[in-house]
Design an enzyme around this catalytic site. Structure first.
Site, mmCIF file in Angstrom:
data_model
loop_
_atom_site.group_PDB
_atom_site.id
_atom_site.type_symbol
_atom_site.label_atom_id
_atom_site.label_comp_id
_atom_site.label_asym_id
_atom_site.label_seq_id
_atom_site.Cartn_x
_atom_site.Cartn_y
_atom_site.Cartn_z
ATOM 1 N N ASP A 45 -10.639 18.716 60.166
ATOM 2 C CA ASP A 45 -12.086 18.657 60.382
ATOM 3 C C ASP A 45 -12.636 17.313 60.872
ATOM 4 O OD1 ASP A 45 -11.328 20.718 58.699
ATOM 5 O OD2 ASP A 45 -12.711 20.210 57.106
HETATM 6 N N1 DQQ Z 1 -10.887 21.256 55.281
HETATM 7 C C1 DQQ Z 1 -11.662 22.440 54.974
HETATM 8 C C2 DQQ Z 1 -12.762 21.889 54.131
HETATM 9 C C3 DQQ Z 1 -12.113 20.844 53.326
HETATM 10 C C4 DQQ Z 1 -11.127 20.251 54.286
HETATM 11 C C5 DQQ Z 1 -12.135 23.139 56.213
HETATM 12 C C6 DQQ Z 1 -9.819 19.842 53.658
HETATM 13 O O1 DQQ Z 1 -13.388 22.880 53.330
HETATM 14 O O2 DQQ Z 1 -13.024 19.855 52.855
HETATM 15 O O3 DQQ Z 1 -11.172 23.170 57.208
HETATM 16 O O4 DQQ Z 1 -8.954 19.290 54.598
#
Ligand code: DQQ
Length: 481
Positions: A45
Site C-alpha cells: 500500500d
Molecule cells: N495492507 C492492507 C492494510 C494493512 C496493510 C491492505 C498491511 O489493511 O494496513 O492491503 O500491509
C-alpha cells in the site's frame, strides 16, 4: 496480501531470502522504468502521500527481508513532480516490545501546527499509533503514549481495525478507521480529537451492506471488512474510497452531522490495483495513488527479487455521481519521441480514439508478438457492457496469471472509446473515457512481444485517431539505486 496468505507462505518458504543483485533487477524487462517502486524487495500500500516543503513524499508498505509480504516497515521516496522519485532510507520500522512490534501497517500524515504527524496502525493487536518528524520527514519520533487508540470501541466486535485516514474540520481532527461487522458488512469508524493524541469514538461514519450470501474466511474477501478508507470533499459532495473484495471502490454522497450518506457507488479500478490513498496538501487537486499488485506466483516474485509497484498519480474530479479519473498532467513530462501508426514498445503511452461502429468488441491488441504467440487484448464489449483485458495469451510463461479482468462500462450513443494506455514493463495502466480505469499486469516472455494493433470482433471498428510516445525512464537503472 492478507495475513493468512502470508502465514501460509511463511510456512512454506524460508523467511530471509537472499537479496537479488541490483544488476539483475536493473536488467529485468518486467520491472517498470517510469513507475515508483523500491530498489528491491516487497512493497504494497501507498502510505501518507504528502506535499511538504516543496517536495512530494511517498511512503509505502515495505518488507526489507525480501519480495514477500511481512515485517511491515514504511519505505520512503521523495520527488518534485510526482513522477521522478529518489529513494530515501526507511521511515518507520517496528519497535521491539512496542505496539507496532509486529508491523507498521498503513496510515496517513497530516501537518499539525507545522509538525508533520503520521498516524498509522501498529500490530499486533491492531492499534492506532502516532509519530512526528521535525524536519525533512526522514527521522520520525514515535509518541510515548502509543498506542493512541489501543483497541476498537469497548464491547464492539469488529472484523478489523486499521488504516487510519485523518483530516481537520475547524479545530477538530477526525479519524476514519477501516473496520466492519461479521455477517453485515464493512464499516468506517469515526473518531475525533483536539490534539491528535487523545481520541473519542463518535460512531460509524458509514456502514456497508455486504452482498447477500457472500462469505469467506477472510472478511476482506467477503466485504465484511473495509481496508484503507480515504474520505474527502470532491465537487459539492464527499467521496469515500475503500478497498475490499480485492478491488477499490468509491462511494459518492453527502456528509452532514459527521455521518456519510452514500448516493452512488463506482469502481476506482477493476484490475491489479489496491489500497488506494490520496495525497494530502495538494490544494484543490485530489491525487490518488494505488498499489499495483503482481500477477505471478509468490515463487516467481521471490525469484525476481522485487514485488509491487506504485501507480501513476491519478487526478480525481467530480462528475456528479461519477468520478472523473485522469493521469496527473505531470505524467506528460515523461513523453519522449513521438511514435507513428506502427508504434511498438513496452515503455510508452498511447492515446487511441476508436469508433466501435458495428463491432461487438472493439479495442486494441497490445504487447503482441509478431507471430501472435503472445498478446494481450483490451476491448469494450457493447453487448456485455464491459471493458475487459484478456490475458489468456499474455505470456507463454504459464505460471503468470491469465485471468480475465473486466469492469462495467457503457458508451453513450455516438460516443467513441477514448483510451489512454501506459505500458511499462509488466504494467498496463488503462484509462477509458476519463471515467473507467483498469490496471493489468502481464509478463510476456518474448522480447518481441511489443506490437500494437486495432482489435475488433463481431463487426468492423474504426480507429479514429492514434497517438503514441516513448516514455522516458525516471532512472538509468530501473530505480534499483
Ligand atoms: N495492507 C492492507 C492494510 C494493512 C496493510 C491492505 C498491511 O489493511 O494496513 O492491503 O500491509
Amino acid at each position: 496480501m492478507r495475513r493468512r496468505e502470508f502465514l501460509a507462505l511463511a510456512g512454506a518458504l524460508p523467511l530471509a531470502a537472499a537479496a537479488a543483485p541490483a544488476s539483475k533487477l536493473a536488467a529485468d524487462p518486467h520491472r517498470p522504468q517510469y513507475h515508483l517502486l523500491p530498489a528491491a524487495n516487497w512493497m504494497n500500500d501507498p502510505n501518507a502521500p504528502i506535499y511538504w516543503q516543496g517536495q512530494y513524499h511517498m511512503f509505502y508498505q515495505y518488507n526489507p527481508n525480501g519480495a514477500f509480504w511481512g515485517d511491515m516497515h514504511w519505505g520512503h521516496a521523495v520527488g518534485e513532480d510526482m513522477v521522478h522519485w529518489k529513494h530515501l532510507p526507511m521511515a518507520l520500522a517496528p519497535t521491539p516490545g512496542g505496539p507496532d512490534k509486529d508491523g507498521v501497517f498503513s496510515g496517513c500524515a497530516v501537518i499539525d501546527h507545522g509538525v508533520p504527524t503520521a498516524i498509522y496502525t501498529g500490530v499486533n493487536p491492531e492499534t492506532q499509533c502516532i509519530a512526528t518528524s521535525a524536519g525533512d520527514l526522514t527521522v520520525w519520533k514515535k509518541f510515548a503514549g502509543n498506542p493512541a487508540i489501543p483497541a476498537p470501541p469497548a464491547g464492539m466486535q469488529v472484523t478489523g481495525f486499521r488504516d487510519p485516514a485523518v483530516w481537520q474540520e475547524g479545530d477538530t481532527w477526525l479519524m476514519a478507521v477501516g473496520s466492519g461487522f461479521r455477517g453485515k458488512g464493512g464499516a468506517v469508524l469515526l473518531y475525533e480529537s483536539k490534539d491528535l493524541r487523545r481520541w473519542n469514538y463518535l460512531h460509524p461514519l458509514v456502514t456497508g451492506r455486504m452482498r447477500a450470501g457472500a462469505s469467506a474466511k477472510d472478511p476482506v474477501d467477503s466485504g465484511e471488512m473495509w481496508e484503507c478508507p480515504d474520505f474527502f470533499p470532491l465537487g459539492g459532495k464527499h467521496l469515500l474510497i475503500i478497498s475490499t473484495e480485492r478491488v477499490v471502490k468509491y462511494l459518492v454522497g453527502r456528509y452532514a452531522d459527521r455521518r456519510f450518506q452514500p448516493e452512488a457507488i463506482g469502481g476506482i479500478d477493476f484490475g491489479s490495483y489496491y489500497a488506494a490513498r490520496s495525497m494530502t496538501n495538494t490544494g484543490d487537486r485530489r491525487i490518488l495513488w494505488g498499489w499495483l499488485t503482481e500477477g505471478r506466483t509468490a515463487e516467481a516474485q521471490r525469484a525476481a527479487g522485487w514485488s509491487g509497484v506504485m501507480s501513476l498519480p491519478r487526478e480525481l474530479k467530480s462528475l456528479g455521481s461519477q468520478v472523473q479519473m485522469r493521469p496527473a498532467v505531470e505524467v506528460e513530462t515523461l513523453r519522449g519521441k513521438r511514435l507513428g501508426a506502427d508504434a511498438a514498445g513496452d515503455c510508452m503511452e498511447m492515446r487511441a480514439v476508436i469508433d466501435p461502429a458495428d463491432a461487438v468488441r472493439a479495442g486494441l491488441r497490445i504487447r503482441a508478438a509478431p507471430d501472435g504467440s503472445e498478446q494481450t487484448l483490451l476491448y469494450y464489449d457493447r453487448e456485455q457492457r464491459l471493458i475487459s483485458v484478456d490475458r489468456s495469451r499474455s505470456s507463454t510463461d504459464r505460471s503468470a496469471d491469465r485471468g480475465m479482468q473486466s469492469g462495467p462500462f457503457l458508451l453513450g450513443r455516438g460516443e467513441p472509446l477514448r483510451l489512454r494506455i501506459f505500458l511499462d514493463g509488466s504494467v498496463i495502466e488503462i484509462f477509458a473515457n476519463e471515467r473507467f480505469c483498469l490496471t493489468a499486469r502481464v509478463y510476456p516472455a518474448g522480447p518481441r512481444s511489443i506490437g500494437v494493433g486495432l482489435h475488433a470482433s463481431g463487426g468492423t471498428a474504426k480507429m479514429v485517431s492514434f497517438e503514441a510516445w516513448e516514455m522516458r525512464p525516471i532512472s538509468p537503472d530501473r530505480l534499483t539505486s
